[in-house]
Design a protein around this motif. Structure first.
Motif, PDB file in Angstrom:
ATOM      1  N   HIS A  18       1.099  -1.229  -0.280  1.00  0.00           N
ATOM      2  CA  HIS A  18       0.040  -0.172  -0.050  1.00  0.00           C
ATOM      3  C   HIS A  18       0.866   1.105   0.097  1.00  0.00           C
ATOM      4  O   HIS A  18       2.071   1.304   0.137  1.00  0.00           O
ATOM      5  N   VAL A  19       0.344   2.256  -0.396  1.00  0.00           N
ATOM      6  CA  VAL A  19       0.959   3.470  -0.427  1.00  0.00           C
ATOM      7  C   VAL A  19       0.409   4.366   0.645  1.00  0.00           C
ATOM      8  O   VAL A  19      -0.659   4.947   0.539  1.00  0.00           O
ATOM      9  N   ARG A  20       1.296   4.681   1.667  1.00  0.00           N
ATOM     10  CA  ARG A  20       0.687   5.589   2.737  1.00  0.00           C
ATOM     11  C   ARG A  20       0.907   7.131   2.464  1.00  0.00           C
ATOM     12  O   ARG A  20       2.154   7.688   2.325  1.00  0.00           O
ATOM     13  N   LEU A  21      -0.083   7.969   2.809  1.00  0.00           N
ATOM     14  CA  LEU A  21       0.232   9.240   2.625  1.00  0.00           C
ATOM     15  C   LEU A  21      -0.663  10.124   3.540  1.00  0.00           C
ATOM     16  O   LEU A  21      -1.730   9.861   3.912  1.00  0.00           O
ATOM     17  N   PRO A  22      -0.033  11.228   4.229  1.00  0.00           N
ATOM     18  CA  PRO A  22      -0.793  12.033   4.978  1.00  0.00           C
ATOM     19  C   PRO A  22      -1.554  13.040   4.093  1.00  0.00           C
ATOM     20  O   PRO A  22      -1.414  13.294   3.084  1.00  0.00           O
ATOM     21  N   ARG A  23      -2.792  13.631   4.729  1.00  0.00           N
ATOM     22  CA  ARG A  23      -3.713  14.299   3.762  1.00  0.00           C
ATOM     23  C   ARG A  23      -2.963  15.714   3.660  1.00  0.00           C
ATOM     24  O   ARG A  23      -2.989  15.985   2.709  1.00  0.00           O
ATOM     25  N   THR A  24      -2.650  16.170   4.989  1.00  0.00           N
ATOM     26  CA  THR A  24      -1.820  17.594   4.543  1.00  0.00           C
ATOM     27  C   THR A  24      -0.272  17.237   5.227  1.00  0.00           C
ATOM     28  O   THR A  24      -0.153  16.567   6.129  1.00  0.00           O
ATOM     29  N   TYR A  25       0.504  18.001   4.786  1.00  0.00           N
ATOM     30  CA  TYR A  25       1.913  18.118   4.884  1.00  0.00           C
ATOM     31  C   TYR A  25       2.480  19.518   5.240  1.00  0.00           C
ATOM     32  O   TYR A  25       2.209  20.299   4.312  1.00  0.00           O
ATOM     33  N   ARG A  26       2.902  19.880   6.028  1.00  0.00           N
ATOM     34  CA  ARG A  26       3.388  21.289   6.499  1.00  0.00           C
ATOM     35  C   ARG A  26       2.395  22.318   6.257  1.00  0.00           C
ATOM     36  O   ARG A  26       2.836  23.273   5.496  1.00  0.00           O
ATOM     37  N   GLY A  27       1.239  22.135   6.513  1.00  0.00           N
ATOM     38  CA  GLY A  27       0.300  22.974   6.370  1.00  0.00           C
ATOM     39  C   GLY A  27      -0.397  22.938   4.998  1.00  0.00           C
ATOM     40  O   GLY A  27      -1.379  23.784   4.701  1.00  0.00           O
ATOM     41  N   ARG A  28      -0.110  22.263   4.064  1.00  0.00           N
ATOM     42  CA  ARG A  28      -0.835  22.076   2.551  1.00  0.00           C
ATOM     43  C   ARG A  28      -1.102  20.743   2.331  1.00  0.00           C
ATOM     44  O   ARG A  28      -0.443  19.619   2.886  1.00  0.00           O
ATOM     45  N   ASP A  29      -2.054  20.702   1.305  1.00  0.00           N
ATOM     46  CA  ASP A  29      -2.479  19.331   1.112  1.00  0.00           C
ATOM     47  C   ASP A  29      -1.434  18.745   0.291  1.00  0.00           C
ATOM     48  O   ASP A  29      -0.532  19.183  -0.268  1.00  0.00           O
ATOM     49  N   VAL A  30      -1.211  17.181   0.417  1.00  0.00           N
ATOM     50  CA  VAL A  30      -0.219  16.436  -0.021  1.00  0.00           C
ATOM     51  C   VAL A  30      -0.122  16.577  -1.474  1.00  0.00           C
ATOM     52  O   VAL A  30       0.974  16.545  -2.204  1.00  0.00           O
ATOM     53  N   LEU A  31      -1.329  16.784  -1.950  1.00  0.00           N
ATOM     54  CA  LEU A  31      -1.593  16.681  -3.553  1.00  0.00           C
ATOM     55  C   LEU A  31      -0.867  18.114  -4.136  1.00  0.00           C
ATOM     56  O   LEU A  31      -0.477  18.135  -5.448  1.00  0.00           O
ATOM     57  N   TRP A  32      -0.869  19.091  -3.121  1.00  0.00           N
ATOM     58  CA  TRP A  32      -0.408  20.267  -3.644  1.00  0.00           C
ATOM     59  C   TRP A  32       1.080  20.153  -3.764  1.00  0.00           C
ATOM     60  O   TRP A  32       2.006  20.648  -4.673  1.00  0.00           O
ATOM     61  N   TRP A  33       1.555  19.318  -2.825  1.00  0.00           N
ATOM     62  CA  TRP A  33       3.326  19.163  -2.930  1.00  0.00           C
ATOM     63  C   TRP A  33       3.653  18.432  -4.193  1.00  0.00           C
ATOM     64  O   TRP A  33       4.440  18.514  -4.769  1.00  0.00           O
ATOM     65  N   MET A  34       2.630  17.283  -4.525  1.00  0.00           N
ATOM     66  CA  MET A  34       2.959  16.442  -5.484  1.00  0.00           C
ATOM     67  C   MET A  34       3.015  17.381  -6.666  1.00  0.00           C
ATOM     68  O   MET A  34       3.997  17.141  -7.558  1.00  0.00           O
ATOM     69  N   GLU A  35       2.078  18.271  -6.822  1.00  0.00           N
ATOM     70  CA  GLU A  35       2.123  18.941  -8.147  1.00  0.00           C
ATOM     71  C   GLU A  35       3.309  20.197  -8.002  1.00  0.00           C
ATOM     72  O   GLU A  35       4.074  20.169  -9.004  1.00  0.00           O
ATOM     73  N   ALA A  36       3.683  20.883  -6.943  1.00  0.00           N
ATOM     74  CA  ALA A  36       4.576  21.993  -6.860  1.00  0.00           C
ATOM     75  C   ALA A  36       5.885  21.437  -7.118  1.00  0.00           C
ATOM     76  O   ALA A  36       6.727  21.890  -7.759  1.00  0.00           O
TER      77      ALA A  36
END
Ligand SMILES: Cc1cc2nc3c(=O)[nH]c(=O)nc-3n(C[C@H](O)[C@H](O)[C@H](O)COP(=O)(O)OP(=O)(O)OC[C@H]3O[C@@H](n4cnc5c(N)ncnc54)[C@H](O)[C@@H]3O)c2cc1C
Length: 389
Positions: A166-184
């Protein structure tokens, strides 16, 4: 464009009632069209997705013929014959956009589950009221499995969740959505031809994420904190018993390690691109807690479990495609959406051309590339062009 049902059919007919997108609203984009509502950080319900896609179809004025099922596709001298339940069409080029998740992907040993146990897949499951009272075994702990485990547990039924890779991810990381991080950080844009083991990457499970108004993290720790029981990967069903493998500790360690590596890469990106002031301080999360003991088998005869949900993934349905372009495993042979037959293309498959291809917002760049190749082919069908475009 031929559609067997209505526009946004998969979102209307093939999803459970409570599902919301796991991608935030600001990320819902289609070519020339994006979310413009008041809640960019929220997550769309299925009714909202249907509206979003339907509005896009209006704006794009796409020539969609709904209620038209493609029943077969065959080669002709000049292209393809597409048979439908409303007559045949001929075309020089054809784009397969029939989806990656038409059918549940269920292991063959499902047949061994006793008939007294009610069986569901994420396509047949709608809500907990469908299930008999009593325990539920959910097989698979990716996005679908963890979301259903949480909902069904809240309905008062004891839930056992079988966990493989499985792939574990937190919903938010350092105050931003984790998918914001994936994109940025550019991870979403990583190209398919830059990835070492593309077959493996295409088969990776979806991340353990849920879209809720609270932006809650739904990992295995969150589930066990509410009382969900974790067991290992379901290896087979034999003599009325489900047999689980024992490697939970290793599965957890691997998923935690991969998550930490990903978070390291986010931190590195923030440092290199001087974005530290845009985000909160570095965080790390508690490792996945290993149960003190986890059963290695479950006897269906005891009544402990009354239903089973196969959250073991999805696969496309190409039963109507009479062109020899599937490999031994039934996967479409293609190079970045350029299928292994002249004038045949695909879109909407996992990691088709980029990591984001799996998602709604991945369609735009992929479509541009695929259409560019297609236009080149139409202009000069006999040229031995670079297949990947
Ligand atoms: C449970 C689930 C949750 C998801 N959550 C997200 C999310 O949060 N965010 C996100 O970006 N993506 C999500 N996805 C992925 C999402 O489905 C894709 O990004 C997107 O739907 C792909 O669109 P598509 O048009 O390629 O495929 P689909 O939406 O599957 O559309 C394919 C269409 O082809 C039609 N069709 C199939 N066969 C035929 C035929 N023989 N004849 C005529 N028509 C046919 C189908 O009726 C369907 O309407 C999720 C997927 C699933 C399964």
């Amino acid at each position: 464009m031929l559609e067997r049902g209505e526009i946004a059919n998969s979102w209307r007919r093939e999803r459970w009632d409570s599902l919301r997108l796991l991608t935030p609203n600001w990320q819902s984009r289609l070519p020339g069209y994006c979310y413009d509502g008041v809640d960019p950080d929220g997550f769309m319900t299925m009714a909202e997705v249907v509206e979003f896609v339907s509005r896009f179809a209006d704006v794009a004025a796409a020539p969609v013929r709904t209620q038209t099922t493609v029943t077969s596709v065959t080669r002709t001298e000049t292209g393809y014959r597409v048979a439908t339940d409303r007559g045949d069409l001929e075309c020089r080029c054809l784009v397969l956009a029939s989806g990656a998740c038409n059918l549940p992907s269920v292991p063959a040993f499902q047949q061994e589950v006793p008939t007294s146990i009610e069986r569901f897949t994420p396509i047949s499951y709608r809500n907990p009221d469908q299930l008999p009272e009593g325990g539920v075994l959910i097989v698979g702990a990716s996005a679908t499995g963890v979301q259903l485990a949480s909902e069904i547990h809240r309905s008062g039924r004891p839930v056992t969740l079988s966990v493989g890779e499985h792939v574990r991810l937190p919903r938010t990381y350092r105050g931003r959505d984790v998918l914001w991080w994936m994109e940025a950080s550019g991870i979403w844009n990583q190209r398919y031809d830059e990835i070492e083991d593309i077959a493996r990457a295409r088969g990776l499970p979806s991340p353990q994420l849920v879209g809720t108004p609270e932006r809650a993290t739904l990992d295995l720790n969150a589930l066990t904190a509410t009382g969900v029981t974790l067991v290992g990967r379901l290896s087979t069903v034999r003599d009325g018993r489900a047999l689980f493998s024992g490697g939970l500790r290793n599965q957890f360690a691997l998923a935690d390690l991969k998550m930490d590596r990903l978070l390291d890469s986010f931190d590195e990106w923030a440092r290199v691109y001087a974005r530290e002031t845009d985000v909160d301080p570095v965080e790390r999360f508690e490792p996945t807690r290993v149960p003190v003991s986890s059963p290695l088998h479950l006897d269906f005869g005891t009544g402990q479990v009354r239903s089973i949900i196969w959250a073991t993934g999805y696969r496309p349905d190409y039963s109507w495609l009479d062109v020899p372009v599937l490999d031994r495993k039934g996967h479409l042979r293609h190079d970045g959406g350029v299928v292994d037959a002249p004038g045949l293309y695909a879109i909407g498959l996992p990691l088709l051309r980029r990591r984001k291809s799996t998602f709604i917002h991945g369609a735009e760049d992929d479509a541009r590339d695929v259409v560019e190749h297609l236009a080149g082919y139409l202009a000069n069908p006999t040229a031995d062009s670079d297949r990947s475009g």
